[in-house]
Design a protein around this motif. Structure first.
Motif, PDB file in Angstrom:
ATOM      1  N   ASP A 123     -35.225 -16.378 -31.218  1.00  0.00           N
ATOM      2  CA  ASP A 123     -35.002 -15.112 -31.671  1.00  0.00           C
ATOM      3  C   ASP A 123     -35.788 -13.829 -31.213  1.00  0.00           C
ATOM      4  N   GLY A 124     -35.564 -13.004 -30.347  1.00  0.00           N
ATOM      5  CA  GLY A 124     -36.634 -11.979 -30.242  1.00  0.00           C
ATOM      6  C   GLY A 124     -37.846 -12.153 -29.844  1.00  0.00           C
ATOM      7  N   VAL A 170     -41.435 -12.774 -28.345  1.00  0.00           N
ATOM      8  CA  VAL A 170     -42.568 -11.595 -27.999  1.00  0.00           C
ATOM      9  C   VAL A 170     -43.622 -12.242 -26.725  1.00  0.00           C
ATOM     10  N   ASN A 209     -43.470 -16.089 -27.775  1.00  0.00           N
ATOM     11  CA  ASN A 209     -43.652 -16.811 -29.049  1.00  0.00           C
ATOM     12  C   ASN A 209     -42.429 -15.953 -29.835  1.00  0.00           C
ATOM     13  N   GLY A 210     -41.866 -16.923 -30.487  1.00  0.00           N
ATOM     14  CA  GLY A 210     -40.903 -16.415 -31.642  1.00  0.00           C
ATOM     15  C   GLY A 210     -40.454 -17.339 -32.619  1.00  0.00           C
ATOM     16  N   ARG A 211     -39.499 -16.781 -33.497  1.00  0.00           N
ATOM     17  CA  ARG A 211     -38.982 -17.465 -34.440  1.00  0.00           C
ATOM     18  C   ARG A 211     -37.670 -18.103 -33.764  1.00  0.00           C
ATOM     19  N   ASN A 224     -42.875 -20.212 -36.042  1.00  0.00           N
ATOM     20  CA  ASN A 224     -42.646 -19.673 -34.898  1.00  0.00           C
ATOM     21  C   ASN A 224     -42.672 -20.842 -33.972  1.00  0.00           C
TER      22      ASN A 224
END
Ligand SMILES: *[C@@H]1O[C@H](CO)[C@@H](O)[C@H](O)[C@H]1NC(C)=O
Length: 206
Positions: free
Chosen positions: A54-55, A57, A151-153, A173
Motif C-alpha cells: 500500500d502506497g 515509499v 517500503n510500505g505497509r 512495514n
C-alpha cells in the motif's frame, strides 16, 4: 447539533445488532500476514483474496552480491599461481521481506503491487572470466544486482468482513527489492585459504 448526532448514533448502535468491529488486540500482525495468498493461514482470519503493497515509499537502491559459480582454490601448498575459470549464472527475483526484528518472516507470501509492475520480476546474471589465483589464496566470482527498494505497509483484502472490515492494513512495514534489469556489477572475491570463500559480508554491508 454535533451532540445530537452523537446521541443518535449511540442509540442506533445499541439498538441494532451492528457487526462487531474488532480491534487490533484481537489478532497479531503475523495472523494478518499468514492469511495472505501463499501463506500458511491463520485461525483468526479466512484466507485473504489478495495482499498488496500500500502506497510504497521509495528508499535508496540496494545492491546485493551473490556468488556466481563455485569457488576455486589454490590451497594445495604449491607456490605457483594457478589459472582458473570463474563464474556462472544465477537468476534473482523480486523479494519482499520484513525486518528480522519483527520475529516472523513472510517467505512464500504473494504480495502484489509496488515496483515489480514497472521493473522486472527477475534478472539473470551470467558471466565467466579467466583468473589467476596466487598461492595460498582462493577466489569466487561475485555479481551484485542492483534493486529498486520500496517500503510500505501491506493492504489485506478479504472476501468477507473480518473483525468488521473487508480490508486490514499491517502495522509492520515490508521492504520490497525489485531487480533493475542490466544493473549488475561483477567482481572476483579473493580470500585466504581456510576461510569461507563465499562469505560476502564485506560486499553486502547492512
Ligand atoms: C510504512 O509504510 C508507509 C506507507 O504504507 C509509510 O508512509 C511509512 O513511512 C512507513 N513507515 C516506516 C517506519 O518506514
Amino acid at each position: 447539533m454535533l451532540t445530537a448526532h452523537i446521541l443518535a448514533l449511540s442509540v442506533l448502535g445499541s439498538a441494532l445488532a451492528l457487526p462487531k468491529f474488532g480491534s487490533r488486540q484481537d489478532f497479531s500482525d503475523e495472523d494478518l500476514f499468514n492469511s495472505c495468498p501463499g501463506g500458511p493461514g491463520s485461525s483468526k482470519f479466512e484466507k485473504a483474496d489478495r495482499c498488496t503493497l500500500d502506497g510504497p515509499v521509495d528508499i535508496p537502491d540496494v545492491r546485493h552480491f551473490v556468488a556466481l559459480g563455485q569457488p576455486q582454490l589454490n590451497c594445495g601448498g604449491g607456490t605457483d599461481p594457478i589459472t582458473v575459470t570463474l563464474g556462472g549464472e544465477k537468476t534473482v527475483s523480486t523479494t519482499t521481506t520484513v525486518d528480522a526484528s519483527v520475529g516472523f518472516d513472510i517467505d512464500g507470501l504473494t504480495i502484489g503491487g509496488g515496483a515489480s509492475t514497472e521493473n522486472s520480476e527477475s534478472s539473470t546474471m551470467s558471466k565467466q572470466v579467466s583468473f589467476q589465483i596466487p598461492p595460498k589464496r582462493q577466489a569466487v566470482f561475485v555479481a551484485g544486482q542492483n534493486n529498486k527498494a520500496q517500503n510500505g505497509r501491506v493492504q489485506v483484502n478479504f472476501g468477507d468482513r473480518q473483525f468488521g472490515h473487508f480490508i486490514w492494513f499491517t502495522s509492520t512495514n515490508v521492504t520490497r527489492l525489485t531487480p533493475i534489469d542490466g544493473d549488475v556489477e561483477f567482481d572476483v572475491h579473493v580470500s585466504d585459504c581456510g576461510t569461507d570463500a563465499t562469505d560476502l559480508s564485506s560486499y553486502n554491508k547492512q
